[in-house]
Design an enzyme around this catalytic site. Sequence first.
Site, short mmCIF file in Angstrom:
data_model
loop_
_atom_site.label_atom_id
_atom_site.label_comp_id
_atom_site.label_asym_id
_atom_site.label_seq_id
_atom_site.Cartn_x
_atom_site.Cartn_y
_atom_site.Cartn_z
CG ASP A 28 6.58 7.34 -3.57
OD1 ASP A 28 5.82 8.22 -3.09
OD2 ASP A 28 6.66 7.13 -4.80
CB SER A 29 3.61 2.27 -2.76
OG SER A 29 2.78 3.04 -1.94
CE1 TYR B 137 -5.94 3.60 -8.96
CE2 TYR B 137 -4.13 3.95 -7.43
CZ TYR B 137 -4.94 4.40 -8.45
OH TYR B 137 -4.74 5.66 -8.98
CG ASP B 138 -5.82 -2.62 -1.35
OD1 ASP B 138 -4.81 -2.75 -2.06
OD2 ASP B 138 -5.76 -2.41 -0.12
CE LYS C 298 1.79 5.16 0.63
NZ LYS C 298 2.85 6.15 0.37
CG ASN D 180 -2.54 6.45 2.17
OD1 ASN D 180 -3.26 5.76 2.86
ND2 ASN D 180 -2.57 6.42 0.85
CG PHE E 210 -5.12 2.00 1.28
CD1 PHE E 210 -4.47 0.98 1.95
CD2 PHE E 210 -4.38 2.83 0.44
CE1 PHE E 210 -3.10 0.79 1.80
CE2 PHE E 210 -3.00 2.66 0.30
CZ PHE E 210 -2.37 1.63 0.97
CB THR F 154 2.71 7.80 5.26
OG1 THR F 154 1.63 7.76 4.32
CG2 THR F 154 2.32 7.00 6.49
CG HIS G 278 2.98 -3.16 -2.88
ND1 HIS G 278 1.81 -3.79 -2.53
CD2 HIS G 278 2.71 -1.82 -2.82
CE1 HIS G 278 0.87 -2.88 -2.28
NE2 HIS G 278 1.40 -1.68 -2.46
P1 ITT Z 1 2.13 9.65 1.45
O1 ITT Z 1 2.97 10.21 0.33
O2 ITT Z 1 1.77 10.66 2.49
O3 ITT Z 1 2.74 8.41 2.04
P2 ITT Z 1 0.28 8.99 -0.69
O4 ITT Z 1 -1.06 8.31 -0.72
O5 ITT Z 1 0.39 10.30 -1.42
O6 ITT Z 1 0.70 9.15 0.85
P3 ITT Z 1 2.09 7.79 -2.58
O7 ITT Z 1 2.51 9.09 -3.13
O8 ITT Z 1 3.14 6.74 -2.35
O9 ITT Z 1 1.36 7.98 -1.18
O10 ITT Z 1 0.94 7.21 -3.49
C1 ITT Z 1 0.68 5.86 -3.54
C2 ITT Z 1 -0.70 5.62 -4.10
O11 ITT Z 1 -0.69 4.32 -4.72
C3 ITT Z 1 -1.74 5.55 -2.99
O12 ITT Z 1 -2.38 6.81 -2.80
C4 ITT Z 1 -2.71 4.49 -3.51
O13 ITT Z 1 -3.63 5.09 -4.38
C5 ITT Z 1 -1.79 3.59 -4.32
N1 ITT Z 1 -1.35 2.45 -3.48
C6 ITT Z 1 -0.11 2.24 -2.94
N2 ITT Z 1 -0.10 1.13 -2.21
C7 ITT Z 1 -1.33 0.62 -2.27
C8 ITT Z 1 -1.93 -0.52 -1.71
O14 ITT Z 1 -1.28 -1.33 -0.89
N3 ITT Z 1 -3.22 -0.74 -1.99
C9 ITT Z 1 -3.91 0.08 -2.80
N4 ITT Z 1 -3.43 1.18 -3.36
C10 ITT Z 1 -2.14 1.46 -3.09
#
Ligand code: ITT
Length: 198
Positions: A71-72, A154-155, A14, A11, A152, A9, A180
């Site tokens: 992926d979330s 949408y928390d 994350k 992020n 981070f 990741t 989740h």
């Molecule tokens: P990676 O693919 O590098 O892991 P990313 O941010 O692009 O990073 P995703 O494609 O899975 O990851 O996007 C998930 C988005 O959903 C993330 O950028 C947040 O905006 C949101 N998200 C996921 N989990 C979250 C959480 O626990 N709290 C708040 N927002 C969350």
Amino acid sequence: MADRFVLATHNPGKLAEMKAILSNLGVEVLSPGEAGVEVDVEETGATFCENAMLKAKAVCAASGLPAIADDSGLCVNALNGGPGVYSARYGGEGLDDRKRCLLLLQSLRGQTTRAAHFACAVACAFPNGDTLEAEGRCDGAIAFAPLGEGGFGYDPVFLIPEKGKTFGQLTAEEKSAISHRGKALAAFAEKLGTYLKK
Ligand code: ITT
């Protein structure tokens, strides 16, 4: 568990959560930087599971180590499950987390149906081609204004009605106990334990 895993990741939010949860579960993890890999994966999958597997396989191939990806996203009932797999890109390039939260609140203005859930798919790819997958979900509602400085994404706008608090108002431990990601990683650690015993 002896093996070391790379977390696939970019992020930082994350990464911190995944490191903390997996370390507590006895899984030793490296960030992409610590593993010396820099891979940008196009998320072309239609589901969280597909995208998580794309990321895990790409980082496993680049590092030669087993890789774990997450992926979330946030699925909002009044938006027909959106932004879902597009959560990171909601509103287009150039928006930061705060602006995406504000855009979400704006798009739900006047909307009384606030139900939403976070979804997380965790995928793990091993150099021998084996894979593992797990999922987690956390139900809640979209708040009417951002609250809290924690976490981070949408928390600040994701409300846990039973707690009367947003994810942004919880400590990292409180969030991971119900999130989740916490659920998906706990389910994953169980599968990993079984896999490593084989
Ligand atoms: P990676 O693919 O590098 O892991 P990313 O941010 O692009 O990073 P995703 O494609 O899975 O990851 O996007 C998930 C988005 O959903 C993330 O950028 C947040 O905006 C949101 N998200 C996921 N989990 C979250 C959480 O626990 N709290 C708040 N927002 C969350």
